[in-house]
Scaffold this motif. Structure first.
Motif, PDB file in Angstrom:
ATOM      1  N   VAL A 104       0.840  -1.205   0.000  1.00  0.00           N
ATOM      2  CA  VAL A 104       0.000   0.000   0.000  1.00  0.00           C
ATOM      3  C   VAL A 104       0.874   1.252   0.000  1.00  0.00           C
ATOM      4  CG1 VAL A 104      -1.624   1.365   1.371  1.00  0.00           C
ATOM      5  CG2 VAL A 104      -1.990  -1.096   1.079  1.00  0.00           C
ATOM      6  N   GLN A 105       1.930   1.255   0.833  1.00  0.00           N
ATOM      7  CA  GLN A 105       2.805   2.417   0.914  1.00  0.00           C
ATOM      8  C   GLN A 105       3.567   2.630  -0.395  1.00  0.00           C
ATOM      9  OE1 GLN A 105       2.984   4.551   3.764  1.00  0.00           O
ATOM     10  NE2 GLN A 105       3.864   5.780   2.119  1.00  0.00           N
ATOM     11  N   MET A 106       3.944   1.537  -1.037  1.00  0.00           N
ATOM     12  CA  MET A 106       4.651   1.631  -2.317  1.00  0.00           C
ATOM     13  C   MET A 106       3.824   2.380  -3.361  1.00  0.00           C
ATOM     14  SD  MET A 106       6.226  -2.240  -2.585  1.00  0.00           S
ATOM     15  CE  MET A 106       6.345  -2.133  -4.367  1.00  0.00           C
ATOM     16  N   LYS A 107       2.498   2.241  -3.282  1.00  0.00           N
ATOM     17  CA  LYS A 107       1.617   2.801  -4.308  1.00  0.00           C
ATOM     18  C   LYS A 107       1.232   4.256  -4.030  1.00  0.00           C
ATOM     19  CE  LYS A 107       1.454  -1.228  -6.327  1.00  0.00           C
ATOM     20  NZ  LYS A 107       2.191  -1.447  -7.595  1.00  0.00           N
ATOM     21  N   GLN A 108       1.603   4.766  -2.864  1.00  0.00           N
ATOM     22  CA  GLN A 108       1.237   6.133  -2.512  1.00  0.00           C
ATOM     23  C   GLN A 108       1.975   7.143  -3.392  1.00  0.00           C
ATOM     24  OE1 GLN A 108      -1.096   7.074  -0.126  1.00  0.00           O
ATOM     25  NE2 GLN A 108      -1.538   4.886  -0.004  1.00  0.00           N
ATOM     26  N   LYS A 109       1.249   8.126  -3.890  1.00  0.00           N
ATOM     27  CA  LYS A 109       1.877   9.179  -4.683  1.00  0.00           C
ATOM     28  C   LYS A 109       2.424  10.261  -3.751  1.00  0.00           C
ATOM     29  CE  LYS A 109      -0.856   8.525  -8.870  1.00  0.00           C
ATOM     30  NZ  LYS A 109      -1.750   9.174  -9.862  1.00  0.00           N
ATOM     31  N   PRO A 110       3.622  10.784  -4.032  1.00  0.00           N
ATOM     32  CA  PRO A 110       4.204  11.808  -3.144  1.00  0.00           C
ATOM     33  C   PRO A 110       3.458  13.132  -3.236  1.00  0.00           C
ATOM     34  CG  PRO A 110       5.558  11.523  -5.104  1.00  0.00           C
ATOM     35  CD  PRO A 110       4.508  10.444  -5.156  1.00  0.00           C
ATOM     36  N   GLU A 111       3.454  13.842  -2.130  1.00  0.00           N
ATOM     37  CA  GLU A 111       2.877  15.176  -2.115  1.00  0.00           C
ATOM     38  C   GLU A 111       3.805  16.143  -2.861  1.00  0.00           C
ATOM     39  OE1 GLU A 111      -0.010  16.255  -0.873  1.00  0.00           O
ATOM     40  OE2 GLU A 111      -0.562  14.198  -0.327  1.00  0.00           O
ATOM     41  N   PRO A 112       3.249  17.121  -3.548  1.00  0.00           N
ATOM     42  CA  PRO A 112       4.098  18.088  -4.260  1.00  0.00           C
ATOM     43  C   PRO A 112       4.692  19.127  -3.310  1.00  0.00           C
ATOM     44  CG  PRO A 112       1.791  18.642  -4.564  1.00  0.00           C
ATOM     45  CD  PRO A 112       1.812  17.342  -3.807  1.00  0.00           C
ATOM     46  N   ASP A 113       5.739  19.797  -3.786  1.00  0.00           N
ATOM     47  CA  ASP A 113       6.305  20.978  -3.118  1.00  0.00           C
ATOM     48  C   ASP A 113       6.764  20.727  -1.685  1.00  0.00           C
ATOM     49  OD1 ASP A 113       5.736  22.469  -5.447  1.00  0.00           O
ATOM     50  OD2 ASP A 113       3.679  22.800  -4.755  1.00  0.00           O
ATOM     51  N   ASN A 218       6.703  20.791  11.676  1.00  0.00           N
ATOM     52  CA  ASN A 218       5.590  20.837  10.730  1.00  0.00           C
ATOM     53  C   ASN A 218       6.051  21.009   9.290  1.00  0.00           C
ATOM     54  OD1 ASN A 218       3.358  20.669  12.631  1.00  0.00           O
ATOM     55  ND2 ASN A 218       3.999  22.694  13.335  1.00  0.00           N
ATOM     56  N   ALA A 219       7.349  20.991   9.067  1.00  0.00           N
ATOM     57  CA  ALA A 219       7.872  21.144   7.712  1.00  0.00           C
ATOM     58  C   ALA A 219       7.408  19.983   6.834  1.00  0.00           C
ATOM     59  CB  ALA A 219       9.392  21.208   7.743  1.00  0.00           C
ATOM     60  N   LYS A 220       7.242  20.266   5.562  1.00  0.00           N
ATOM     61  CA  LYS A 220       6.804  19.251   4.608  1.00  0.00           C
ATOM     62  C   LYS A 220       8.031  18.485   4.126  1.00  0.00           C
ATOM     63  CE  LYS A 220       3.412  18.876   0.885  1.00  0.00           C
ATOM     64  NZ  LYS A 220       2.560  19.646  -0.050  1.00  0.00           N
ATOM     65  N   ILE A 221       8.084  17.190   4.478  1.00  0.00           N
ATOM     66  CA  ILE A 221       9.276  16.380   4.223  1.00  0.00           C
ATOM     67  C   ILE A 221       8.944  15.273   3.233  1.00  0.00           C
ATOM     68  CG2 ILE A 221      11.049  14.915   5.265  1.00  0.00           C
ATOM     69  CD1 ILE A 221      10.328  16.261   7.959  1.00  0.00           C
ATOM     70  N   GLY A 222       9.793  15.128   2.233  1.00  0.00           N
ATOM     71  CA  GLY A 222       9.697  14.002   1.311  1.00  0.00           C
ATOM     72  C   GLY A 222      10.823  13.027   1.589  1.00  0.00           C
ATOM     73  N   VAL A 223      10.478  11.802   1.937  1.00  0.00           N
ATOM     74  CA  VAL A 223      11.474  10.771   2.234  1.00  0.00           C
ATOM     75  C   VAL A 223      11.664   9.918   0.987  1.00  0.00           C
ATOM     76  CG1 VAL A 223      12.120   8.866   3.752  1.00  0.00           C
ATOM     77  CG2 VAL A 223      10.725  10.752   4.633  1.00  0.00           C
ATOM     78  N   VAL A 224      12.903   9.844   0.513  1.00  0.00           N
ATOM     79  CA  VAL A 224      13.200   9.127  -0.727  1.00  0.00           C
ATOM     80  C   VAL A 224      13.924   7.825  -0.404  1.00  0.00           C
ATOM     81  CG1 VAL A 224      14.278   9.248  -2.997  1.00  0.00           C
ATOM     82  CG2 VAL A 224      13.471  11.352  -1.887  1.00  0.00           C
ATOM     83  N   ASN A 244       4.203  16.135   8.807  1.00  0.00           N
ATOM     84  CA  ASN A 244       3.846  16.330   7.403  1.00  0.00           C
ATOM     85  C   ASN A 244       4.841  15.569   6.526  1.00  0.00           C
ATOM     86  OD1 ASN A 244       2.592  17.272   5.127  1.00  0.00           O
ATOM     87  ND2 ASN A 244       2.937  19.435   5.553  1.00  0.00           N
ATOM     88  N   VAL A 245       4.659  14.264   6.474  1.00  0.00           N
ATOM     89  CA  VAL A 245       5.648  13.385   5.843  1.00  0.00           C
ATOM     90  C   VAL A 245       5.045  12.733   4.602  1.00  0.00           C
ATOM     91  CG1 VAL A 245       7.145  11.376   6.145  1.00  0.00           C
ATOM     92  CG2 VAL A 245       6.694  12.909   8.077  1.00  0.00           C
ATOM     93  N   SER A 246       5.781  12.801   3.515  1.00  0.00           N
ATOM     94  CA  SER A 246       5.405  12.137   2.273  1.00  0.00           C
ATOM     95  C   SER A 246       6.537  11.200   1.865  1.00  0.00           C
ATOM     96  CB  SER A 246       5.162  13.183   1.179  1.00  0.00           C
ATOM     97  OG  SER A 246       4.844  12.572  -0.061  1.00  0.00           O
ATOM     98  N   THR A 247       6.214  10.131   1.172  1.00  0.00           N
ATOM     99  CA  THR A 247       7.250   9.206   0.719  1.00  0.00           C
ATOM    100  C   THR A 247       7.354   9.224  -0.801  1.00  0.00           C
ATOM    101  OG1 THR A 247       5.656   7.381   0.799  1.00  0.00           O
ATOM    102  CG2 THR A 247       7.090   7.674   2.713  1.00  0.00           C
ATOM    103  N   ILE A 248       8.576   9.113  -1.279  1.00  0.00           N
ATOM    104  CA  ILE A 248       8.861   9.170  -2.713  1.00  0.00           C
ATOM    105  C   ILE A 248       9.528   7.857  -3.102  1.00  0.00           C
ATOM    106  CG2 ILE A 248      10.123  10.392  -4.525  1.00  0.00           C
ATOM    107  CD1 ILE A 248       9.977  12.884  -2.595  1.00  0.00           C
ATOM    108  N   ALA A 249       8.860   7.091  -3.927  1.00  0.00           N
ATOM    109  CA  ALA A 249       9.298   5.733  -4.220  1.00  0.00           C
ATOM    110  C   ALA A 249      10.299   5.691  -5.371  1.00  0.00           C
ATOM    111  CB  ALA A 249       8.098   4.858  -4.562  1.00  0.00           C
ATOM    112  N   ALA A 250      11.426   5.048  -5.110  1.00  0.00           N
ATOM    113  CA  ALA A 250      12.363   4.698  -6.162  1.00  0.00           C
ATOM    114  C   ALA A 250      12.171   3.228  -6.500  1.00  0.00           C
ATOM    115  CB  ALA A 250      13.799   4.955  -5.707  1.00  0.00           C
TER     116      ALA A 250
END
Length: 283
Positions: A104-113, A218-224, A244-250
């Motif tokens: 499920v987490q693999m399929k999540q789209k990352p948040e922009p910006d 509260n910073a918007k973080i993208g974890v790659v 405010n955590v988003s994940t970015i899938a490689a």
């Protein structure tokens, strides 16, 4: 006559049920074959692959016990059979649950910006980045290209700060963080934007040591990271108090993908329960 037929039928059914123990040989053989494939592809030093011969022995052991029981060589008390079956059911159920959550987490789209990109490191061979690490860096570059804002004179407004996280381990001539920074700089990212965390040796320390570069919870973080790794990475970042955590899938290595998925099961257990037995999970 009918009673005799029923008794014969029940007896044959019991025999057929007992013969189901042969099914345990299927995963045992699969584990051995997959282990050979991993060794041929990546060598004996590849992360976590020793789990496969161990698992093969485990399944072969179940087969041996069931075979011995069927032949009357081994007679175990009922409570041992019940406890063993319950334990195996819990193991399989928990494994399936964790794998479902990973998917499920693999399929999540990352948040922009995002304001920060946290790129988690993995093994470097000498001075060269590995395929898995290159996939992570390329995913970060793709995200930056899609989300960077440009000013009127077409210069980048560098709002996304980049944290590369990973220390130096055996067989690595430089830290993973340094290797990642060099790769990003070679692909047009300015060095001044990149913060290096070069002390960590596993995912938990990656995130703990990198957190000091992000003062705002509260910073918007993208974890790659590679797709199989995102569930655990996201859990650990949120556990540090970031909201405010988003994940970015490689993408992941196709051959070793199954190996990594199994490793993540133990990694999730380690992070959830802190069980010392699971502290051999490295990345």
């Amino acid at each position: 006559m009918s009673h005799r037929l029923i008794a014969t039928s029940c007896s044959e059914m019991r025999i057929n049920m007992y013969k189901l123990y042969y099914i345990w040989l299927v995963p045992a053989v699969f584990c051995l074959v997959y282990y050979v494939c991993c060794v041929a592809y990546a060598g004996f030093a590849s992360s976590f692959i020793t789990i496969w011969p161990v698992t093969a022995v485990f399944f072969a052991g179940i087969f041996a016990v069931r075979y011995a029981q069927n032949k009357g060589i081994l007679i175990l008390p009922m409570w041992i059979n019940v406890l063993s079956a319950a334990g195996l059911l819990i193991l399989i159920s928990s494994f399936c649950l964790v794998q479902a959550l990973i998917t499920v987490q693999m399929k999540q789209k990352p948040e922009p910006d995002c304001e920060y990109l946290l790129i988690l490191g993995c093994r470097v061979r000498g001075l060269e980045i590995t395929k898995s690490l290159r996939y992570r860096l390329d995913a970060a570059l793709a995200y930056l290209e899609q989300n960077e804002k440009h000013s009127k004179d077409n210069t980048q407004n560098k709002t996304i700060r980049i944290i590369v996280s990973g220390g130096q381990g055996p067989g690595e001539d430089i830290s993973e963080a340094q290797a990642m920074k060099d790769y990003l700089c070679a692909h047009g990212i300015e060095a001044s934007r990149i913060f290096m965390e070069a002390q960590s040796t596993d995912t938990e320390k990656n995130i703990a040591y990198s957190a000091r570069f992000i003062p705002d919870k509260n910073a918007k973080i993208g974890v790659v990271s590679n797709d199989f790794h995102l569930l655990r990475a996201g859990m650990l970042v949120r556990a540090k108090g970031f909201h405010n955590v988003s994940t970015i899938a490689a993408r992941s290595d196709e051959v070793l993908f199954l190996n990594y998925r199994v490793r993540e099961y133990f990694g999730v257990l380690k992070d959830l329960f802190g069980v010392k037995f699971f502290h051999f999970i490295g990345e």
